[in-house]
Write an enzyme that holds these catalytic residues in place. Structure first.
Site, PDB file in Angstrom:
ATOM      1  N   LYS A  33      31.464 -39.608  13.904  1.00 40.98           N
ATOM      2  CA  LYS A  33      30.899 -39.209  12.628  1.00 40.98           C
ATOM      3  C   LYS A  33      30.891 -37.701  12.448  1.00 40.98           C
ATOM      4  O   LYS A  33      31.132 -37.209  11.347  1.00 40.98           O
ATOM      5  CB  LYS A  33      29.500 -39.833  12.526  1.00 40.98           C
ATOM      6  CG  LYS A  33      28.375 -38.889  12.389  1.00 40.98           C
ATOM      7  CD  LYS A  33      27.090 -39.535  12.785  1.00 40.98           C
ATOM      8  CE  LYS A  33      26.555 -38.729  13.936  1.00 40.98           C
ATOM      9  NZ  LYS A  33      25.203 -38.303  13.816  1.00 40.98           N
ATOM     10  N   THR A  34      30.682 -36.967  13.514  1.00 41.22           N
ATOM     11  CA  THR A  34      30.724 -35.512  13.398  1.00 41.22           C
ATOM     12  C   THR A  34      32.131 -35.058  13.013  1.00 41.22           C
ATOM     13  O   THR A  34      32.318 -34.154  12.187  1.00 41.22           O
ATOM     14  CB  THR A  34      30.310 -34.842  14.718  1.00 41.22           C
ATOM     15  OG1 THR A  34      29.095 -35.435  15.156  1.00 41.22           O
ATOM     16  CG2 THR A  34      30.096 -33.354  14.527  1.00 41.22           C
ATOM     17  N   ASP A 226      23.728 -35.335   7.373  1.00 39.77           N
ATOM     18  CA  ASP A 226      23.931 -36.012   8.652  1.00 39.77           C
ATOM     19  C   ASP A 226      22.649 -36.761   9.027  1.00 39.77           C
ATOM     20  O   ASP A 226      21.574 -36.418   8.556  1.00 39.77           O
ATOM     21  CB  ASP A 226      24.268 -34.945   9.710  1.00 39.77           C
ATOM     22  CG  ASP A 226      24.845 -35.568  10.964  1.00 39.77           C
ATOM     23  OD1 ASP A 226      25.126 -36.778  10.948  1.00 39.77           O
ATOM     24  OD2 ASP A 226      25.011 -34.837  11.956  1.00 39.77           O
ATOM     25  N   GLU A 227      22.768 -37.740   9.888  1.00 41.02           N
ATOM     26  CA  GLU A 227      21.601 -38.494  10.375  1.00 41.02           C
ATOM     27  C   GLU A 227      20.720 -38.959   9.217  1.00 41.02           C
ATOM     28  O   GLU A 227      19.499 -38.792   9.230  1.00 41.02           O
ATOM     29  CB  GLU A 227      20.762 -37.632  11.330  1.00 41.02           C
ATOM     30  CG  GLU A 227      21.536 -37.012  12.471  1.00 41.02           C
ATOM     31  CD  GLU A 227      21.866 -37.982  13.596  1.00 41.02           C
ATOM     32  OE1 GLU A 227      21.658 -39.204  13.419  1.00 41.02           O
ATOM     33  OE2 GLU A 227      22.371 -37.523  14.628  1.00 41.02           O
ATOM     34  N   GLN A 257      20.200 -46.559  14.493  1.00 40.87           N
ATOM     35  CA  GLN A 257      19.737 -45.421  15.285  1.00 40.87           C
ATOM     36  C   GLN A 257      18.568 -44.688  14.623  1.00 40.87           C
ATOM     37  O   GLN A 257      18.323 -43.515  14.909  1.00 40.87           O
ATOM     38  CB  GLN A 257      20.889 -44.438  15.525  1.00 40.87           C
ATOM     39  CG  GLN A 257      21.996 -45.014  16.377  1.00 40.87           C
ATOM     40  CD  GLN A 257      23.064 -43.983  16.698  1.00 40.87           C
ATOM     41  OE1 GLN A 257      22.801 -42.999  17.374  1.00 40.87           O
ATOM     42  NE2 GLN A 257      24.264 -44.214  16.205  1.00 40.87           N
ATOM     43  N   ARG A 617      24.524 -43.571  24.672  1.00 46.19           N
ATOM     44  CA  ARG A 617      24.881 -42.202  25.039  1.00 46.19           C
ATOM     45  C   ARG A 617      25.905 -42.203  26.172  1.00 46.19           C
ATOM     46  O   ARG A 617      26.522 -41.191  26.462  1.00 46.19           O
ATOM     47  CB  ARG A 617      23.649 -41.403  25.537  1.00 46.19           C
ATOM     48  CG  ARG A 617      22.497 -41.196  24.562  1.00 46.19           C
ATOM     49  CD  ARG A 617      22.927 -40.671  23.254  1.00 46.19           C
ATOM     50  NE  ARG A 617      23.142 -41.760  22.301  1.00 46.19           N
ATOM     51  CZ  ARG A 617      23.824 -41.649  21.184  1.00 46.19           C
ATOM     52  NH1 ARG A 617      24.367 -40.499  20.855  1.00 46.19           N
ATOM     53  NH2 ARG A 617      23.982 -42.680  20.365  1.00 46.19           N
TER      54      ARG A 617
END
Length: 781
Positions: A33-34, A226-227, A257, A617
DNA sequence: GATTATATGGTTTTT
DNA sequence: CCATATAATC
């Protein structure tokens, strides 16, 4: 077709190529996504000629923002990226508020209160209202106010809301609305905003000042968030306002998340987004590039226990990978040892570096046992989170001077330093000054800078005048000297630096170094060249510096980016990061899921999402550890294994995992654990025979003690020449004889000067804490 | 008023 | 166990 597009898969490309209109990207863990965000910005700039000045990107951490800028700069190959408005919600809004402060009656140099400052104001206000701070605990009150602001509820609306009033009445805090009102008034009077104000006041600015709204609407033609799953209603409404003109709003998030509901975040924002904007393009990124198949399968299984997910299935073409390894130990200390041993083993066997490992946990307090074990094995590590650099007392004290110089209305700063270093202005005098200030509707600074009018005792008056004079002197330098030079003057002329320098204790040394570090950071700030557009309010000043540092977190402070260290952090702090090998510790009921969060389905599901974040992660290896018992509140507490362990299909688990540590029986049981303890206390080389397992300590009760009797004292017959020695100069490492406990080695001396306490590890009776004033000890050597 | 001993009470996560 | 708040003492 630009080269950077070749590296994208189909949905990623779709997200990047969509130019105008609202778009929502549902991006699973590790789905790039980044990359999509940075490529999208790059594409807007290079293919569509959108000016960097017209792009706003909001991230969750400063680190993510810096990274994003860097990546874009690298792809573009020029320095245009620095003109982007990229930052966290808080830092971007603070910057704009600084420019527009006058419109809402604030000084440009307003202070930003961190949580500690804010709670202290709450406490002050509660006390001034003659309310009981047991009934109105600063923590509770602050959280309530914070929640209100995040929901865009001001104090007036709060007071008029029947449901909220009922809630408060039932919770025995009927005056909360009044406290909220007084708190807000006090912050305003202090020229200060708390974290939530940065959102709330910014919202008010946009809502009540059409010219400001349209200015920023015109400026931010493209907005990226973002997020998104972790935004709260205040952030939602702000984006809605800012994006209303162009509707070029791109949000990226993953409902699985969402882990910040305690901060007011709500997944509703994802659902609401599609209702509030027309023709929202929705793109799902479901290919995971990070983890092995096994890790991903377990993650999918876990999250499927939650109801109401946005439909998506993560997949990967990565290799199957190893099974997830479970580590079970008797105590939290054993858990630390096992994890540390496993890291050591993996470094040797699989050629991993320290930096390939991360240890994640639910609560900050859990870091201790890992830390100790790593230190014993000489493995370099770094803990993220916990107390940040800028929250340390000595640093905050120093900063308080700078804060007061920049904004004399800042009462919190003033109270912090008016008697630091001690100059004879005690509590009574301060209380008196505060009283005068409140009675006459003056700021505390206004009172003390005219102290002669208020009848202080002559000695006190002299001290106050001296203090005021020195602050005024600093202020007169404010425009002549840069932030660093001024800070040096402050350090010197207040005597703070000298005082810390003269403190030669270990803590004193650390404090001195911290202040030096602070001065370094100010120097760095002073010397960093100006961003092209930052000129708005002369952003190189001390005021800008101060506003920026409160918003920094520990993770942002990472100067030596690629240090080869094992990283320890909470799962929350690990969001957005990835590591080859992940350890998740403390998988026990009451800890994870946490006892505070199992009262509703919503809470439990958030804990589960947190676990999902933790395991996703990991790139290659995943270890999950849990312990039968651990110390909490200084007492050993038994816990069941976490329910999350049962939710993972057995076929992906390796329960038989046993590292080196277990093989030589060092960590699998109580007795072995204590042998380990003894070894690492320096007993390994001693001539003492391996003694029975009694490393029990007075306050650390054996986990067996609940089953078996408490450890018996092995009787010792004092040697014939037993004469109690003078223990005033007793030192660590000396061998002593105790009349009852026998021979032992002094491992530590602490306690106060008048009441020194020696920790002695006795050969036959384990570790005891002995008060030297009472005990009769014979120094053997 | 300052320094030091004792009590207390608190742990979920963070910008 | 830890840090901070209050009490006690100089």
């Amino acid at each position: 077709m630009p080269k950077y597009l070749d590296e994208l898969n189909e949905p990623q490309k779709e997200a990047v190529l969509h130019k105008d209109g609202p778009i929502m990207i549902i991006a699973g863990a590790g789905s790039g996504k980044t990359k999509v965000l940075t490529t999208r910005i790059t594409h807007l700039m290079s293919a569509h000629n959108i000016d960097a000045f017209n792009i706003l990107a909001l991230t969750f951490t400063n680190k993510a923002a810096a990274e994003m800028k860097e990546r874009i700069e690298r792809i573009l190959g020029n320095s245009e990226a620095r003109n982007l408005y990229v930052g966290t919600f808080h830092s971007v809004f603070a910057r704009i508020l600084r420019a527009e402060a006058g419109k809402i009656g604030y000084p440009n140099n307003f202070t930003i209160y961190d949580t500690d400052d804010a709670k202290s104001v709450v406490k002050t206000v509660v006390n001034e209202m003659s309310l009981d701070d047991k009934q109105y605990k600063p923590n509770t009150v602050y959280n309530r106010i914070s929640a209100a602001k995040n929901a865009l509820i001001g104090s007036a609306e709060y007071a008029n809301d029947g449901i909220l009033q009922q809630e408060d009445a039932r919770a025995n805090r009927p005056m909360l609305a009044q406290i909220y009102e007084a708190y807000a008034r006090r912050c305003f009077k202090n020229g200060a905003m708390d974290f939530d104000d940065l959102l709330y006041k910014f919202y008010l600015l946009l809502k009540n000042h059409p010219e400001a709204l349209s200015k920023y609407q015109r400026k931010f033609k493209y907005i990226l968030i973002d997020e998104y799953q972790d935004t709260n209603p205040a952030q939602y409404e702000i984006i809605k306002l800012l994006g209303a003109m162009h509707e070029n709003v791109c949000v990226v998030g993953d409902d699985a998340q969402s882990i910040y509901s305690f901060r007011g975040a709500t997944i509703e924002n994802i659902l609401q987004f599609q209702k509030d904007y027309d023709d929202v393009k929705v793109v799902k990124l479901e290919q995971n590039y990070r983890s092995t198949q096994n890790i991903l399968k377990v993650a999918n299984e876990i999250i499927s226990n939650n109801k109401g997910q946005i439909e998506k299935t993560l997949f990967t073409t990565n290799e199957e990978g190893e099974k997830i390894k479970l580590i079970r130990t008797m105590t939290d200390n054993d858990e630390g040892k096992m994890v540390a041993d496993t890291i050591k083993e993996n470094k040797l066997r699989n050629h991993f570096f320290n930096k390939d490992f991360a240890i994640l946990y639910r609560t900050n307090a859990q870091s201790r046992s890992f830390e100790e074990a790593l230190r014993r094995l000489g493995i370099a590590y770094r803990i993220y989170g916990g107390m940040s650099f800028y929250q340390r007392k000595e640093v905050k004290d120093f900063i308080a001077y700078l804060r007061l110089i920049v904004n004399t209305k800042d009462e919190e700063a003033l109270k912090r330093i008016i008697n630091y270093p001690a100059r004879g202005i005690g509590k009574t005098s301060i209380d008196k000054a505060v009283l005068y200030a409140n009675e006459n509707n003056l700021t505390l600074w206004e009172v003390i800078s005219n102290a002669a009018l208020y009848g202080f005792r002559s000695g006190t008056l002299e001290s106050i005048d001296g203090f005021v004079t020195s602050i005024k002197m600093f202020q007169s330098e404010l425009n002549k000297k840069n932030a660093y030079d001024l800070a040096v003057i402050v350090g010197k002329s207040t005597g703070i630096v000298k005082e810390l320098f003269n403190d030669k204790t270990t803590e004193g040394l650390a404090r001195y170094e911290n202040v030096q570090e602070l001065l370094n950071s100010i120097k760095e700030f002073t010397e960093t060249p100006l961003n092209e557009e930052d000129g708005e309010v002369g952003d190189k000043g001390l005021g800008a510096y101060l506003q920026q540092i409160v918003l920094l977190t520990d993770a942002d402070n990472e100067d030596k980016e690629n240090q080869d260290v094992v990283k320890l952090m909470t799962i929350h702090a690990a969001k957005g990061l990835e590591f080859p090998v992940i350890f998740v510790g403390g998988l026990e009921e009451t800890l994870f899921p946490n006892a505070m969060s199992i009262n509703t389905r919503e809470e439990l599901e958030e804990e589960r999402r947190l676990f999902y974040v933790a395991i996703t992660r990991a790139k290659q290896k995943l270890f999950l550890s849990f312990s039968n018992a651990r110390y909490r509140f200084g007492q050993l507490q038994q816990n069941e294994p976490s329910r999350f362990i049962d939710e993972m299909p057995e076929q992906y688990l390796d329960r038989s995992y046993a590292g080196v540590a277990a093989k030589n029986n060092a960590s699998t049981g109580w007795a072995a654990g204590s042998a380990y303890e003894r070894m690492h206390r320096g007993f390994g080389r001693s001539a003492e025979p391996p003694v029975h397992s009694t490393t029990h300590t007075e306050n650390k009760k054996s986990i067996l003690s609940s089953i078996a009797a408490r450890p018996q004292v092995k009787e010792h017959t004092p040697s014939e020449n037993f004469v109690a020695s003078d223990t005033s100069k007793l030192q660590q490492g000396q061998k002593v004889e105790h009349q009852k406990f026998g021979y032992g080695l002094v491992s530590k001396i602490d306690g106060s000067a008048h009441n020194p306490v020696a920790t002695i590890v006795f050969d036959n009776n384990g570790e005891k804490k002995i008060m030297l004033n009472y005990a009769k000890l014979r120094i053997v050597e």
